[in-house]
Design a protein around this motif. Structure first.
Motif, short mmCIF file in Angstrom:
data_model
loop_
_atom_site.label_atom_id
_atom_site.label_comp_id
_atom_site.label_asym_id
_atom_site.label_seq_id
_atom_site.Cartn_x
_atom_site.Cartn_y
_atom_site.Cartn_z
N THR A 1 0.70 -1.20 0.06
CA THR A 1 0.10 -0.04 0.04
C THR A 1 0.93 1.38 0.00
OG1 THR A 1 -1.78 -1.06 1.05
CG2 THR A 1 -1.78 1.30 1.30
N ARG A 2 2.08 1.36 0.65
CA ARG A 2 3.01 2.26 0.74
C ARG A 2 3.53 2.63 -0.72
NH1 ARG A 2 8.29 3.18 3.61
NH2 ARG A 2 8.79 5.15 3.31
N ALA A 3 3.95 1.49 -1.15
CA ALA A 3 4.44 1.57 -2.49
C ALA A 3 3.39 2.24 -3.59
CB ALA A 3 4.96 0.30 -3.06
N THR A 4 2.14 1.86 -3.38
CA THR A 4 1.15 2.47 -4.21
C THR A 4 1.02 3.86 -3.93
OG1 THR A 4 0.01 0.40 -4.36
CG2 THR A 4 -1.21 2.12 -4.93
N ILE A 5 0.92 4.28 -2.74
CA ILE A 5 0.37 5.79 -2.45
C ILE A 5 1.62 6.58 -2.36
CG2 ILE A 5 0.43 5.58 0.10
CD1 ILE A 5 -2.33 6.71 -0.06
N GLU A 6 2.77 5.97 -2.55
CA GLU A 6 4.02 7.08 -2.18
C GLU A 6 4.05 8.02 -3.24
OE1 GLU A 6 7.38 8.56 -0.44
OE2 GLU A 6 6.14 6.88 0.60
N PRO A 7 4.02 7.44 -4.51
CA PRO A 7 4.15 8.62 -5.83
C PRO A 7 2.99 9.53 -5.50
CG PRO A 7 4.16 6.33 -6.48
CD PRO A 7 3.79 6.35 -5.07
#
Length: 101
Positions: free
Chosen positions: A79-85
């Motif tokens: 989830t963090r990787a998805t939302i980070e950008p």
């Protein structure tokens, strides 16, 4: 995430079948871990698969002894990787699949 409720609060029936027949999971449905409430009302189980039909097959195997609630979840790191950008965007709008530009 699978939430299981033992029918008639009968955990013994579930564990008897598990002892005799195993988890009953079809090939491709992977058991990750489980936690049982102290009062034996519910089991919280994490399962993984690429095909939702495998969960359906597993539910059918146990449906006479267990009521199921299946909640699709995503690992926190994913989830963090998805939302980070998206974090640098100056927007107060909540992120949702139905949001349009």
């Amino acid at each position: 995430m699978v939430v299981e409720r033992f029918r008639h609060r009968d955990a013994k029936a579930v564990y008897r079948r598990f002892r005799a027949q195993g988890r009953g999971a079809p090939e491709g449905l992977r058991y990750v871990g489980s936690w049982i409430e102290a009062n034996f009302d519910r089991c919280f189980q994490v399962m993984e698969c690429d095909d939702g039909r495998l969960l359906q097959q597993w539910v059918v195997f146990w449906s006479d002894l267990i009521e199921f609630e299946i909640v699709p979840v995503v690992a926190s790191a994913d989830t963090r990787a998805t939302i980070e950008p998206l974090l640098d965007h100056q927007s107060t709008q909540a992120i949702s699949p139905s949001s349009s530009g």
